[in-house]
Write a protein that holds these residues in place. Structure first.
Motif, PDB file in Angstrom:
ATOM      1  N   SER B 255       0.826  -1.203   0.000  1.00  0.00           N
ATOM      2  CA  SER B 255       0.000   0.000   0.000  1.00  0.00           C
ATOM      3  C   SER B 255       0.856   1.247   0.000  1.00  0.00           C
ATOM      4  CB  SER B 255      -0.894  -0.024   1.242  1.00  0.00           C
ATOM      5  OG  SER B 255      -1.676   1.139   1.305  1.00  0.00           O
ATOM      6  N   LYS B 256       1.769   1.359   0.966  1.00  0.00           N
ATOM      7  CA  LYS B 256       2.536   2.603   1.105  1.00  0.00           C
ATOM      8  C   LYS B 256       3.792   2.306   1.930  1.00  0.00           C
ATOM      9  CE  LYS B 256       1.474   7.481   1.896  1.00  0.00           C
ATOM     10  NZ  LYS B 256       0.485   8.433   2.393  1.00  0.00           N
ATOM     11  N   VAL B 257       4.858   3.023   1.618  1.00  0.00           N
ATOM     12  CA  VAL B 257       6.116   2.848   2.334  1.00  0.00           C
ATOM     13  C   VAL B 257       6.434   4.105   3.130  1.00  0.00           C
ATOM     14  CG1 VAL B 257       8.583   2.316   2.091  1.00  0.00           C
ATOM     15  CG2 VAL B 257       6.924   1.300   0.507  1.00  0.00           C
ATOM     16  N   PHE B 258       6.715   3.933   4.408  1.00  0.00           N
ATOM     17  CA  PHE B 258       7.106   5.045   5.279  1.00  0.00           C
ATOM     18  C   PHE B 258       8.533   4.822   5.758  1.00  0.00           C
ATOM     19  CE2 PHE B 258       2.544   4.831   5.510  1.00  0.00           C
ATOM     20  CZ  PHE B 258       2.104   6.138   5.665  1.00  0.00           C
ATOM     21  N   SER B 259       9.140   5.878   6.276  1.00  0.00           N
ATOM     22  CA  SER B 259      10.443   5.733   6.909  1.00  0.00           C
ATOM     23  C   SER B 259      10.210   5.190   8.325  1.00  0.00           C
ATOM     24  CB  SER B 259      11.102   7.103   6.944  1.00  0.00           C
ATOM     25  OG  SER B 259      12.295   7.029   7.677  1.00  0.00           O
ATOM     26  N   LEU B 260      11.156   4.388   8.839  1.00  0.00           N
ATOM     27  CA  LEU B 260      10.983   3.796  10.169  1.00  0.00           C
ATOM     28  C   LEU B 260      10.671   4.850  11.222  1.00  0.00           C
ATOM     29  CD1 LEU B 260      11.074   1.641  12.377  1.00  0.00           C
ATOM     30  CD2 LEU B 260      13.559   1.603  12.226  1.00  0.00           C
ATOM     31  N   LYS B 261      11.349   5.992  11.145  1.00  0.00           N
ATOM     32  CA  LYS B 261      11.118   7.051  12.146  1.00  0.00           C
ATOM     33  C   LYS B 261       9.676   7.592  12.075  1.00  0.00           C
ATOM     34  CE  LYS B 261      13.095  10.847   9.338  1.00  0.00           C
ATOM     35  NZ  LYS B 261      11.842  11.023   8.616  1.00  0.00           N
ATOM     36  N   ASP B 262       9.009   7.407  10.965  1.00  0.00           N
ATOM     37  CA  ASP B 262       7.621   7.890  10.822  1.00  0.00           C
ATOM     38  C   ASP B 262       6.596   6.787  11.099  1.00  0.00           C
ATOM     39  OD1 ASP B 262       8.648  10.366  10.031  1.00  0.00           O
ATOM     40  OD2 ASP B 262       8.729   9.713   7.926  1.00  0.00           O
ATOM     41  N   TYR B 263       6.947   5.840  11.965  1.00  0.00           N
ATOM     42  CA  TYR B 263       6.060   4.684  12.173  1.00  0.00           C
ATOM     43  C   TYR B 263       4.680   5.099  12.695  1.00  0.00           C
ATOM     44  CZ  TYR B 263       7.124   4.797  17.211  1.00  0.00           C
ATOM     45  OH  TYR B 263       7.236   5.174  18.515  1.00  0.00           O
ATOM     46  N   LYS B 264       4.638   6.214  13.491  1.00  0.00           N
ATOM     47  CA  LYS B 264       3.324   6.655  14.005  1.00  0.00           C
ATOM     48  C   LYS B 264       2.399   7.080  12.870  1.00  0.00           C
ATOM     49  CE  LYS B 264       4.538   7.868  18.703  1.00  0.00           C
ATOM     50  NZ  LYS B 264       4.916   8.926  19.641  1.00  0.00           N
ATOM     51  N   GLU B 265       2.991   7.758  11.907  1.00  0.00           N
ATOM     52  CA  GLU B 265       2.241   8.169  10.713  1.00  0.00           C
ATOM     53  C   GLU B 265       1.722   6.922   9.965  1.00  0.00           C
ATOM     54  OE1 GLU B 265       3.785  10.810   7.167  1.00  0.00           O
ATOM     55  OE2 GLU B 265       4.639  11.514   9.088  1.00  0.00           O
ATOM     56  N   ALA B 266       2.588   5.928   9.876  1.00  0.00           N
ATOM     57  CA  ALA B 266       2.199   4.672   9.215  1.00  0.00           C
ATOM     58  C   ALA B 266       1.022   4.021   9.948  1.00  0.00           C
ATOM     59  CB  ALA B 266       3.393   3.713   9.168  1.00  0.00           C
ATOM     60  N   HIS B 267       1.085   4.028  11.279  1.00  0.00           N
ATOM     61  CA  HIS B 267      -0.013   3.452  12.065  1.00  0.00           C
ATOM     62  C   HIS B 267      -1.309   4.237  11.847  1.00  0.00           C
ATOM     63  CE1 HIS B 267       2.748   1.223  15.202  1.00  0.00           C
ATOM     64  NE2 HIS B 267       2.994   0.890  13.954  1.00  0.00           N
ATOM     65  N   GLN B 268      -1.186   5.576  11.827  1.00  0.00           N
ATOM     66  CA  GLN B 268      -2.382   6.402  11.593  1.00  0.00           C
ATOM     67  C   GLN B 268      -2.995   6.094  10.230  1.00  0.00           C
ATOM     68  OE1 GLN B 268      -0.820  10.315  12.269  1.00  0.00           O
ATOM     69  NE2 GLN B 268      -0.926  10.090  14.502  1.00  0.00           N
ATOM     70  N   PHE B 269      -2.120   5.896   9.257  1.00  0.00           N
ATOM     71  CA  PHE B 269      -2.591   5.599   7.896  1.00  0.00           C
ATOM     72  C   PHE B 269      -3.404   4.290   7.896  1.00  0.00           C
ATOM     73  CE2 PHE B 269      -1.692   3.599   3.675  1.00  0.00           C
ATOM     74  CZ  PHE B 269      -2.464   4.462   2.921  1.00  0.00           C
ATOM     75  N   ILE B 270      -2.892   3.284   8.611  1.00  0.00           N
ATOM     76  CA  ILE B 270      -3.631   2.012   8.681  1.00  0.00           C
ATOM     77  C   ILE B 270      -4.968   2.215   9.403  1.00  0.00           C
ATOM     78  CG2 ILE B 270      -3.663  -0.269   9.799  1.00  0.00           C
ATOM     79  CD1 ILE B 270      -0.689  -0.518   9.170  1.00  0.00           C
ATOM     80  N   GLN B 271      -4.911   2.958  10.513  1.00  0.00           N
ATOM     81  CA  GLN B 271      -6.141   3.161  11.292  1.00  0.00           C
ATOM     82  C   GLN B 271      -7.186   3.999  10.556  1.00  0.00           C
ATOM     83  OE1 GLN B 271      -3.911   4.181  15.070  1.00  0.00           O
ATOM     84  NE2 GLN B 271      -5.491   2.833  15.905  1.00  0.00           N
ATOM     85  N   SER B 272      -6.730   4.793   9.615  1.00  0.00           N
ATOM     86  CA  SER B 272      -7.676   5.613   8.833  1.00  0.00           C
ATOM     87  C   SER B 272      -8.510   4.719   7.916  1.00  0.00           C
ATOM     88  CB  SER B 272      -6.900   6.621   7.984  1.00  0.00           C
ATOM     89  OG  SER B 272      -6.306   5.954   6.870  1.00  0.00           O
ATOM     90  N   GLY B 273      -8.069   3.461   7.726  1.00  0.00           N
ATOM     91  CA  GLY B 273      -8.817   2.535   6.865  1.00  0.00           C
ATOM     92  C   GLY B 273      -8.573   2.766   5.385  1.00  0.00           C
ATOM     93  N   ARG B 274      -7.569   3.603   5.043  1.00  0.00           N
ATOM     94  CA  ARG B 274      -7.347   3.911   3.626  1.00  0.00           C
ATOM     95  C   ARG B 274      -6.359   2.966   2.933  1.00  0.00           C
ATOM     96  NH1 ARG B 274      -5.009   9.249   3.494  1.00  0.00           N
ATOM     97  NH2 ARG B 274      -4.739   8.976   5.736  1.00  0.00           N
ATOM     98  N   SER B 275      -5.658   2.150   3.730  1.00  0.00           N
ATOM     99  CA  SER B 275      -4.625   1.310   3.119  1.00  0.00           C
ATOM    100  C   SER B 275      -5.244   0.187   2.294  1.00  0.00           C
ATOM    101  CB  SER B 275      -3.715   0.724   4.199  1.00  0.00           C
ATOM    102  OG  SER B 275      -4.469  -0.032   5.116  1.00  0.00           O
ATOM    103  N   ILE B 276      -4.625  -0.106   1.164  1.00  0.00           N
ATOM    104  CA  ILE B 276      -4.991  -1.276   0.362  1.00  0.00           C
ATOM    105  C   ILE B 276      -3.720  -2.098   0.245  1.00  0.00           C
ATOM    106  CG2 ILE B 276      -5.774  -2.105  -1.893  1.00  0.00           C
ATOM    107  CD1 ILE B 276      -7.447   0.377  -2.190  1.00  0.00           C
ATOM    108  N   GLY B 277      -3.659  -3.173   0.975  1.00  0.00           N
ATOM    109  CA  GLY B 277      -2.433  -3.970   1.027  1.00  0.00           C
ATOM    110  C   GLY B 277      -1.599  -3.593   2.227  1.00  0.00           C
ATOM    111  N   LYS B 278      -0.338  -3.940   2.148  1.00  0.00           N
ATOM    112  CA  LYS B 278       0.565  -3.884   3.290  1.00  0.00           C
ATOM    113  C   LYS B 278       1.261  -2.530   3.402  1.00  0.00           C
ATOM    114  CE  LYS B 278       2.524  -6.500   6.413  1.00  0.00           C
ATOM    115  NZ  LYS B 278       1.768  -7.282   7.384  1.00  0.00           N
TER     116      LYS B 278
END
Lengths: 283, 283
Positions: B255-278
């Motif tokens: 779905s999307k690639v984030f930098s490790l330091k931005d893991y909180k942003e990555a979690h928010q993205f998943i929780q937003s329900g917008r991710s398609i895939g990993k």
């Protein structure tokens, strides 16, 4: 091969009562109830039992030879008529699906019923700790005869087991409001096998508990198995479990014997909740 | 044997989010989340993946060799980081517990997730009819890319399948209010495997349906398996399923690639329900 059997005794099952009430039609469409009998096989003059799809409430039945088995001379017709359903149900649920072994802690609900008392005795032979329940205290007292099983009423088992060793295998006939309590006293990777829902159809379930404890729940009925499946189950059950009965380690528990013509009275007796063990009809 | 791996990419799982919220502690007590990574094994300089109990959100991990496997040169680090959890979960649920075979009709809930999209692809290779669901129509549209799977939203699958061929195997991540609908569209002897309860813990269940249809319900988590069990599962999963990925029959959906330091942003993205895939983190 079809064989004729002169019926001597018939085991009564709750399914017979439901069938006559129109709530549980027989898969073969036969209106006459009766799932298990003992009698004399006409062509060989041997004492046999038979597992039937229906029609056991008769003087004579005709049945596929694979649905019959020989019984020892020291087991009388009344006891023999209590064996077919119980032996196959025990084999299927406690052993085949349930995988009973010496390390297994088991709870068997309804230990004062014909099938329940059978399963309790087998679990005492081959399992680790055996818990069992009954609705009424009078029935619980009877279960003392089985020695080492830990007894409680339907309403107390949860508290009782929560403070003891939890169970790996739970044989349920209740469903209804007890479903969630059942799940709560299972160990991780525990298994609940449901073969009746006497407390009602609808249950509230904590699915997270099923998930986190990796539980397995299986619904198990004999009724809709094919004749081949039933024949194979009966064959395995007889090979593996009949020796326990022949050796006196397990004894069919008989509650009361009625005459075949008084089958309605026998049904009323079961529905009254007073039976302890199996109700039998004699021809 | 413990081996050191220089981490290149990390697969993000919902368990990571729950762990940081204190709702799903790691069995090893490690506070650092992260269940799967790809990187370079330091002693052999090989490209590997690893399945971890925790601690993947790091530049370097140390792990039992049996929890690692080699990946093909044509699979990049981002794709590789999406494989370990998905391949083991798919092997365990769809194949080992689920017994997927060419005659099996399957419903996989959440087909737009990382693991869901993986399972859908495997089911299309080895099953009969494949149904899948997603919450939003935009996600459903994406699932068109998988060809022959029949798509519907969470709220419509029951109607959709009730009028089509029912399913033998149902992979559930919903629980909650969908539990009973799930049971209603299973065939006799059907199996429901629950590996998340995203719609909630409590469900109302018709236990008589479980009984009469001889259904089996299994809760399945990887998290509380022993290291030996995990190593054995990973070994079987890699042997049996990795060839599909190497041959291009199954592709990890990113779905999307984030930098490790931005893991909180990555979690928010998943929780937003917008991710398609990993969702993947890169070091």
């Amino acid at each position: 091969m079809l064989v004729k059997i002169k019926v001597h005794a018939i085991g009564v099952n709750r399914a017979d009562i439901l069938q006559l009430q129109g709530k549980y039609p027989s898969p073969d469409g036969n209106a006459v109830p009766g799932l298990e009998i003992s009698g004399i096989r006409m062509d060989t003059n041997q004492k046999v039992c038979a597992l039937l799809t229906s029609g056991g409430y008769s003087e004579m039945v005709e049945v596929d030879e694979r649905q019959t088995f020989l019984v020892d001379h020291n087991i009388d017709f009344v006891q023999a008529a209590a064996i077919p359903e119980a032996i196959v149900t025990t084999w299927l649920n406690l052993y085949q699906i349930g995988g009973l072994k010496p390390s297994t802690s088991v709870l068997i609900h309804g230990g004062a019923s014909g099938i329940g008392s059978f399963m309790v005795q087998f679990a005492l032979c081959d399992g680790k700790i055996v818990y069992t329940t009954a609705k009424a205290v009078a029935k619980l007292d009877y279960l003392k005869n089985y020695g080492n099983c830990i007894r409680s009423t339907f309403d107390e088992f949860k508290t009782r087991i929560a403070s003891a060793e939890k169970v790996d295998l739970l044989i349920d006939i209740l469903g209804g409001r007890y479903f969630e309590d059942n799940l709560s006293i299972l160990n991780e990777h525990g298994r609940l096998i449901l073969f009746a829902v006497m407390d009602g159809k609808l249950s509230t379930v904590n699915a997270a508990r099923i998930l986190m404890k990796n539980l397995t729940i299986t619904g198990s009925t004999l009724r809709n198995k094919t004749p081949d499946e039933k024949a194979s189950l009966l064959d395995q059950a007889v090979k593996n479990l009949l020796p326990y009965i022949n050796q006196g380690k397990v004894t069919p528990l008989i509650s009361k014997v009625f005459s075949l013509k008084d089958y309605k009275e026998a049904h009323q007796f079961i529905q009254s909740g007073r039976s302890i063990g199996k109700v039998i009809l004699k021809t």
